[in-house]
Design a protein around this motif. Structure first.
Motif, PDB file in Angstrom:
ATOM      1  N   ARG A 225      53.405   5.566  50.435  1.00 12.29           N
ATOM      2  CA  ARG A 225      54.083   6.853  50.655  1.00 12.29           C
ATOM      3  C   ARG A 225      55.521   6.640  51.105  1.00 12.29           C
ATOM      4  N   THR A 226      56.402   7.488  50.623  1.00 10.21           N
ATOM      5  CA  THR A 226      57.813   7.378  51.006  1.00 10.21           C
ATOM      6  C   THR A 226      58.111   8.242  52.231  1.00 10.21           C
ATOM      7  N   TYR A 227      57.072   8.822  52.793  1.00  6.58           N
ATOM      8  CA  TYR A 227      57.238   9.737  53.943  1.00  6.58           C
ATOM      9  C   TYR A 227      56.070   9.524  54.903  1.00  6.58           C
TER      10      TYR A 227
ATOM     11  N   ILE B 271      63.744  16.154  44.859  1.00 10.94           N
ATOM     12  CA  ILE B 271      62.682  15.526  45.659  1.00 10.94           C
ATOM     13  C   ILE B 271      63.166  15.428  47.105  1.00 10.94           C
ATOM     14  N   GLY B 272      62.453  16.098  48.015  1.00 10.82           N
ATOM     15  CA  GLY B 272      62.779  16.000  49.430  1.00 10.82           C
ATOM     16  C   GLY B 272      63.905  16.933  49.828  1.00 10.82           C
ATOM     17  N   PHE B 273      63.633  18.253  49.748  1.00  7.30           N
ATOM     18  CA  PHE B 273      64.717  19.219  50.012  1.00  7.30           C
ATOM     19  C   PHE B 273      64.865  19.589  51.476  1.00  7.30           C
TER      20      PHE B 273
ATOM     21  N   THR C  64      68.259  13.842  44.745  1.00  3.50           N
ATOM     22  CA  THR C  64      67.605  13.240  45.911  1.00  3.50           C
ATOM     23  C   THR C  64      68.670  13.100  46.989  1.00  3.50           C
ATOM     24  N   PHE C  65      68.709  14.075  47.874  1.00  7.34           N
ATOM     25  CA  PHE C  65      69.742  14.064  48.898  1.00  7.34           C
ATOM     26  C   PHE C  65      69.160  13.601  50.231  1.00  7.34           C
ATOM     27  N   PHE C  66      69.666  12.499  50.694  1.00  5.53           N
ATOM     28  CA  PHE C  66      69.276  11.911  51.974  1.00  5.53           C
ATOM     29  C   PHE C  66      67.781  11.587  52.036  1.00  5.53           C
ATOM     30  N   PRO C  67      67.351  10.738  51.105  1.00  7.33           N
ATOM     31  CA  PRO C  67      65.963  10.268  51.179  1.00  7.33           C
ATOM     32  C   PRO C  67      65.765   9.506  52.488  1.00  7.33           C
TER      33      PRO C  67
ATOM     34  N   VAL D   4      76.742  20.911  52.091  1.00  9.46           N
ATOM     35  CA  VAL D   4      76.299  20.010  53.161  1.00  9.46           C
ATOM     36  C   VAL D   4      74.846  20.345  53.487  1.00  9.46           C
ATOM     37  N   THR D   5      73.995  19.333  53.473  1.00 12.60           N
ATOM     38  CA  THR D   5      72.575  19.592  53.760  1.00 12.60           C
ATOM     39  C   THR D   5      72.350  19.581  55.271  1.00 12.60           C
ATOM     40  N   LYS D   6      71.171  20.037  55.682  1.00 10.38           N
ATOM     41  CA  LYS D   6      70.855  20.066  57.119  1.00 10.38           C
ATOM     42  C   LYS D   6      70.924  18.652  57.693  1.00 10.38           C
ATOM     43  N   TYR D   7      70.288  17.723  56.997  1.00  9.86           N
ATOM     44  CA  TYR D   7      70.258  16.335  57.484  1.00  9.86           C
ATOM     45  C   TYR D   7      71.680  15.765  57.528  1.00  9.86           C
ATOM     46  N   GLU D   8      72.469  16.110  56.530  1.00  7.98           N
ATOM     47  CA  GLU D   8      73.837  15.586  56.444  1.00  7.98           C
ATOM     48  C   GLU D   8      74.695  16.064  57.619  1.00  7.98           C
TER      49      GLU D   8
ATOM     50  N   VAL E 272      60.588  19.965  45.413  1.00  7.22           N
ATOM     51  CA  VAL E 272      59.327  19.404  45.905  1.00  7.22           C
ATOM     52  C   VAL E 272      59.555  18.732  47.256  1.00  7.22           C
ATOM     53  N   ASP E 273      58.722  19.076  48.208  1.00  6.67           N
ATOM     54  CA  ASP E 273      58.731  18.386  49.513  1.00  6.67           C
ATOM     55  C   ASP E 273      57.329  18.449  50.083  1.00  6.67           C
ATOM     56  N   VAL E 274      57.079  17.531  51.001  1.00  5.11           N
ATOM     57  CA  VAL E 274      55.736  17.463  51.592  1.00  5.11           C
ATOM     58  C   VAL E 274      55.632  18.254  52.894  1.00  5.11           C
TER      59      VAL E 274
ATOM     60  N   GLY F 217      54.226  18.920  47.956  1.00  5.73           N
ATOM     61  CA  GLY F 217      53.567  17.685  47.545  1.00  5.73           C
ATOM     62  C   GLY F 217      54.557  16.544  47.437  1.00  5.73           C
ATOM     63  N   ASP F 218      54.039  15.445  46.952  1.00 11.63           N
ATOM     64  CA  ASP F 218      54.841  14.238  46.780  1.00 11.63           C
ATOM     65  C   ASP F 218      55.574  14.330  45.438  1.00 11.63           C
ATOM     66  N   GLY F 219      56.887  14.282  45.484  1.00  9.50           N
ATOM     67  CA  GLY F 219      57.681  14.441  44.271  1.00  9.50           C
ATOM     68  C   GLY F 219      57.387  13.374  43.227  1.00  9.50           C
ATOM     69  N   LEU F 220      57.008  12.187  43.673  1.00  5.82           N
ATOM     70  CA  LEU F 220      56.706  11.118  42.716  1.00  5.82           C
ATOM     71  C   LEU F 220      55.381  11.382  42.019  1.00  5.82           C
TER      72      LEU F 220
HETATM   73  C1  LIG Z   1      65.798  12.814  55.607  1.00  4.86           C
HETATM   74  S1  LIG Z   1      65.047  14.254  54.957  1.00  4.86           S
HETATM   75  C2  LIG Z   1      66.372  15.007  54.035  1.00  4.86           C
HETATM   76  C3  LIG Z   1      66.066  16.431  53.688  1.00  4.86           C
HETATM   77  C4  LIG Z   1      67.153  17.181  52.918  1.00  4.86           C
HETATM   78  N1  LIG Z   1      67.370  16.630  51.594  1.00  4.86           N
HETATM   79  C5  LIG Z   1      68.438  17.194  53.691  1.00  4.86           C
HETATM   80  O1  LIG Z   1      69.373  16.472  53.310  1.00  4.86           O
HETATM   81  O2  LIG Z   1      68.525  17.932  54.683  1.00  4.86           O
HETATM   82  C6  LIG Z   1      64.005  13.591  53.682  1.00  4.86           C
HETATM   83  C7  LIG Z   1      63.031  14.611  53.128  1.00  4.86           C
HETATM   84  O3  LIG Z   1      62.344  14.030  52.041  1.00  4.86           O
HETATM   85  C8  LIG Z   1      60.990  14.409  52.087  1.00  4.86           C
HETATM   86  N2  LIG Z   1      60.265  13.416  51.296  1.00  4.86           N
HETATM   87  C9  LIG Z   1      60.188  12.097  51.478  1.00  4.86           C
HETATM   88  N3  LIG Z   1      59.494  11.508  50.508  1.00  4.86           N
HETATM   89  C10 LIG Z   1      59.123  12.496  49.656  1.00  4.86           C
HETATM   90  C11 LIG Z   1      58.375  12.528  48.460  1.00  4.86           C
HETATM   91  N4  LIG Z   1      57.877  11.418  47.914  1.00  4.86           N
HETATM   92  N5  LIG Z   1      58.163  13.726  47.864  1.00  4.86           N
HETATM   93  C12 LIG Z   1      58.653  14.857  48.405  1.00  4.86           C
HETATM   94  N6  LIG Z   1      59.371  14.900  49.541  1.00  4.86           N
HETATM   95  C13 LIG Z   1      59.606  13.719  50.161  1.00  4.86           C
HETATM   96  C14 LIG Z   1      60.665  14.478  53.558  1.00  4.86           C
HETATM   97  O4  LIG Z   1      59.549  15.301  53.833  1.00  4.86           O
HETATM   98  C15 LIG Z   1      61.956  15.077  54.106  1.00  4.86           C
HETATM   99  O5  LIG Z   1      61.911  16.493  54.100  1.00  4.86           O
END
Ligand SMILES: C[S@@+](CC[C@H](N)C(=O)[O-])C[C@H]1O[C@@H](n2cnc3c(N)ncnc32)[C@H](O)[C@@H]1O
Length: 217
Positions: free
Chosen positions: A4-6, A51-53, A121-124, A192-196, A74-76, A101-104
């Motif tokens: 898992r990436t999360y 993936i991962g919003f 894929t912003f800020f994985p 600008v994303t929340k994480y950014e 897609v996000d988990v 769910g898992d984007g992959l």
């Molecule tokens: C560091 S956060 C960044 C969130 C957003 N992109 C931002 O910049 O604010 C990473 C996000 O990726 C999601 N994530 C990680 N692996 C994922 C996967 N395989 N599929 C879907 N979401 C994933 C996590 O749940 C988390 O919400």
């Protein structure tokens, strides 16, 4: 796909988030093992998979400024799903769908080959410790999977605040014959994303990378 990436997080779901999930009005698609007909879902619009919003604030802004693009987000993380759905409803967006769910896994099981116009894929999650690098989203296997779901000429736009991860992205995609590209100036139309926001506050350098899906003979 076993790694898992999360890390699954529970996270408190607010009333507003729960209401948005409960009343998603077709914007929330079920994760399933069946193929998703993107043409039917998005009425023939080119589709970008994000993936991962996170909270989806940037996702929704980008969807609002490009109504001719379908966004499959897609996000988990359940609270984030609620946030995204709330924001999308508030803006009356028709070109966005979410999957919890898992984007992959979604790419692997639900999408046809060449189904996507692009991937964001912003800020994985950076997974900075060496023993966790195998959890990073950008690996040779995941790059090949996502390439197979992206049409030739399509794109993969990534951003990270973790320099070693930016280098890994470049190395992995340089080694792939299916992607070509690299570091680009920050696009002005990427919100600008929340994480950014946190990364900027903590003075970490943000790197945007843009790759094009090549034709492999
Ligand atoms: C560091 S956060 C960044 C969130 C957003 N992109 C931002 O910049 O604010 C990473 C996000 O990726 C999601 N994530 C990680 N692996 C994922 C996967 N395989 N599929 C879907 N979401 C994933 C996590 O749940 C988390 O919400």
């Amino acid at each position: 796909m076993t790694i898992r990436t999360y890390i699954p997080r529970r996270g408190r779901v607010s009333k507003r988030q729960a209401a948005a999930i409960g009343d998603a009005d077709g914007l929330l698609l079920p994760a399933s093992e069946e193929l998703l007909d993107l043409v039917e879902v998005f009425g023939g619009l080119p589709v970008v998979l994000e993936i991962g919003f996170g909270t989806g604030s940037a996702t929704v802004t980008m969807a609002a400024t490009a109504p001719d693009l379908g966004i499959l987000a897609v996000d988990v993380h359940t609270p984030g799903i609620g946030d995204l759905l709330y924001r999308a409803r508030e803006k009356h967006l028709k070109n966005i769908r979410a999957i919890a769910g898992d984007g992959l896994v979604v790419a692997d099981q639900m999408l046809l080959e060449s189904a996507l116009a692009g991937i964001r894929t912003f800020f994985p999650d950076p997974w900075p410790k060496a023993r966790h690098h195998k959890r990073r989203l950008v690996t040779p296997a995941n790059a090949a999977l996502l390439a197979s779901r992206t049409t030739v000429g399509g794109f993969w736009h990534l951003a990270t605040d973790w320099q070693p991860y930016a280098e890994q992205v470049q190395e992995v995609l340089d080694a792939s014959r299916q992607w070509t590209g690299g570091v680009i100036p920050r696009p002005t139309d990427r919100p600008v994303t929340k994480y950014e926001t946190t990364a900027i506050h903590q003075r970490r350098k943000v790197t945007d990378l843009w790759f094009r899906r090549t034709e492999v003979c």
